[in-house]
Scaffold this motif. Structure first.
Motif, mmCIF file in Angstrom:
data_model
loop_
_atom_site.group_PDB
_atom_site.id
_atom_site.type_symbol
_atom_site.label_atom_id
_atom_site.label_comp_id
_atom_site.label_asym_id
_atom_site.label_seq_id
_atom_site.Cartn_x
_atom_site.Cartn_y
_atom_site.Cartn_z
ATOM 1 N N TYR B 33 5.419 -0.615 -1.158
ATOM 2 C CA TYR B 33 4.023 -0.193 -1.055
ATOM 3 C C TYR B 33 3.124 -1.406 -0.824
ATOM 4 C CZ TYR B 33 6.175 3.606 -3.687
ATOM 5 O OH TYR B 33 7.019 4.607 -4.103
ATOM 6 N N TYR B 35 -1.043 -2.239 -1.425
ATOM 7 C CA TYR B 35 -2.347 -1.841 -1.950
ATOM 8 C C TYR B 35 -3.319 -2.982 -1.675
ATOM 9 C CZ TYR B 35 -0.257 1.873 -4.859
ATOM 10 O OH TYR B 35 0.382 2.997 -5.311
ATOM 11 N N GLN B 37 -7.276 -4.576 -3.133
ATOM 12 C CA GLN B 37 -8.318 -4.493 -4.155
ATOM 13 C C GLN B 37 -9.446 -5.431 -3.752
ATOM 14 O OE1 GLN B 37 -7.297 -5.858 -8.140
ATOM 15 N NE2 GLN B 37 -8.603 -4.279 -9.046
ATOM 16 N N VAL B 43 -8.065 -0.418 -7.247
ATOM 17 C CA VAL B 43 -6.878 -0.688 -6.446
ATOM 18 C C VAL B 43 -6.694 0.482 -5.483
ATOM 19 C CG1 VAL B 43 -4.403 -1.110 -6.531
ATOM 20 C CG2 VAL B 43 -5.871 -1.976 -8.356
ATOM 21 N N PHE B 45 -4.666 2.432 -2.433
ATOM 22 C CA PHE B 45 -3.390 2.628 -1.769
ATOM 23 C C PHE B 45 -3.555 2.461 -0.259
ATOM 24 C CE2 PHE B 45 0.663 4.338 -0.758
ATOM 25 C CZ PHE B 45 0.500 5.281 0.242
ATOM 26 N N MET B 89 -7.877 -8.651 -2.211
ATOM 27 C CA MET B 89 -6.581 -9.007 -2.763
ATOM 28 C C MET B 89 -5.613 -7.941 -2.292
ATOM 29 S SD MET B 89 -5.694 -11.500 -4.778
ATOM 30 C CE MET B 89 -4.802 -12.019 -6.219
ATOM 31 N N PHE B 91 -1.901 -6.341 -2.713
ATOM 32 C CA PHE B 91 -0.756 -6.279 -3.617
ATOM 33 C C PHE B 91 0.398 -5.529 -2.963
ATOM 34 C CE2 PHE B 91 -2.568 -8.083 -7.338
ATOM 35 C CZ PHE B 91 -3.890 -7.692 -7.394
ATOM 36 N N ARG B 95 9.508 0.061 -5.981
ATOM 37 C CA ARG B 95 9.987 1.044 -6.954
ATOM 38 C C ARG B 95 11.419 1.360 -6.617
ATOM 39 N NH1 ARG B 95 5.928 5.651 -6.919
ATOM 40 N NH2 ARG B 95 5.286 5.207 -9.033
ATOM 41 N N GLU B 103 8.421 3.617 -12.646
ATOM 42 C CA GLU B 103 7.617 2.403 -12.751
ATOM 43 C C GLU B 103 7.476 1.703 -11.413
ATOM 44 O OE1 GLU B 103 8.775 -0.069 -15.957
ATOM 45 O OE2 GLU B 103 7.441 -1.726 -15.381
ATOM 46 N N LEU B 104 6.243 1.337 -11.114
ATOM 47 C CA LEU B 104 5.917 0.603 -9.902
ATOM 48 C C LEU B 104 5.721 -0.850 -10.307
ATOM 49 C CD1 LEU B 104 5.431 1.491 -6.967
ATOM 50 C CD2 LEU B 104 3.013 1.690 -7.499
ATOM 51 N N PHE B 106 4.458 -4.529 -9.407
ATOM 52 C CA PHE B 106 3.523 -5.195 -8.514
ATOM 53 C C PHE B 106 3.765 -6.697 -8.476
ATOM 54 C CE2 PHE B 106 0.253 -2.169 -7.184
ATOM 55 C CZ PHE B 106 0.547 -1.086 -7.985
ATOM 56 N N GLY B 107 3.476 -7.260 -7.305
ATOM 57 C CA GLY B 107 3.435 -8.709 -7.198
ATOM 58 C C GLY B 107 2.108 -9.239 -7.705
ATOM 59 N N GLU B 108 1.956 -10.556 -7.640
ATOM 60 C CA GLU B 108 0.743 -11.187 -8.133
ATOM 61 C C GLU B 108 -0.399 -11.129 -7.117
ATOM 62 O OE1 GLU B 108 1.428 -11.242 -11.360
ATOM 63 O OE2 GLU B 108 0.812 -13.314 -11.668
#
Lengths: 106, 115
Positions: B33, B35, B37, B43, B45, B89, B91, B95, B103-104, B106-108
């Protein structure tokens, strides 16, 4: 259109108190909800999820409650700690709500 | 602990330039995925990807955006001609389970600044 949103943009609590963060959703067909925590400068972090066939789910110090009748979701954090300070997002499937900033006062 | 990694951490570009953001999802995950922000906002999608094709995309993900999994590890987001409003940002997430549940991770994030 369908949306996921938050009741309050900010919440301030005293360390040790319980926190309750609320979320409303509009799609009655939604069947999967997630709470995420996002600390400053980091990506969202999964906290807990719940399916629509459940009313309540508990994790470590966190509880999610789902009220399908009024399309309301809440996250309860027990004995809130300074490390809990973050922005909390509810999400319906892949789509996030607006977020609530939780500040924990020492 | 396995994690999603993203590069670059910050990219500054001129309006109209192409940008590629890179992600290495968790190795045994199947669903990917992107995303974004915008500063101080929620956030949003953008797109989900499975089995080498887009499975769902939002209204934000227009023709200026594309995703690719060029090899067995990388997952990229390309913005063809950046606009000022693309500053955000970005992301990446992955999954391992079904597309819409579980649970998804996420990277930083990659911060994109368009001047």
């Amino acid at each position: 259109g369908e949306s996921v949103g938050l009741h309050l943009p900010t919440l301030s609590v005293q360390e040790g108190d319980n926190s309750i963060i609320n979320c409303a959703y509009s799609n009655s067909a939604s069947d999967y909800f997630i709470w995420y925590k996002q600390e400053s400068g980091k990506g969202p972090q999964f906290i807990i999820d719940i399916r629509s066939n459940m009313d309540k789910r508990q994790g470590q110090r966190v509880t999610v409650l789902l009220n399908k009748t009024v399309k309301h979701l809440s996250l309860q954090i027990a004995a809130t700690q300074p490390g809990d300070s973050a922005v909390y997002f509810c999400a319906e499937g892949m789509r996030f709500g607006a977020g609530t900033r939780l500040t924990v006062k020492p | 602990e396995p994690e999603v990694t993203q590069t670059p951490s910050h990219q500054v570009t001129q309006m109209g330039q192409e940008v590629i953001l890179r992600c290495v999802p968790i190795s045994n995950h199947l669903y990917f995925y992107w995303y974004r922000q915008i500063l101080g906002q929620k956030v949003e999608f953008l797109v989900s990807f499975y089995n080498n094709e887009i499975s769902e995309k939002s209204e934000i993900f227009d023709d200026q955006f594309s995703v690719e999994r060029p090899d067995g590890s990388n997952f990229t987001l390309k913005i063809r001609s950046t606009k000022l409003e693309d500053s955000a940002m970005y992301f990446c997430a992955s999954r391992g389970q079904a597309r819409d549940t579980g649970e998804l991770f996420f990277g930083e994030g990659s911060r994109l600044t368009v001047l």
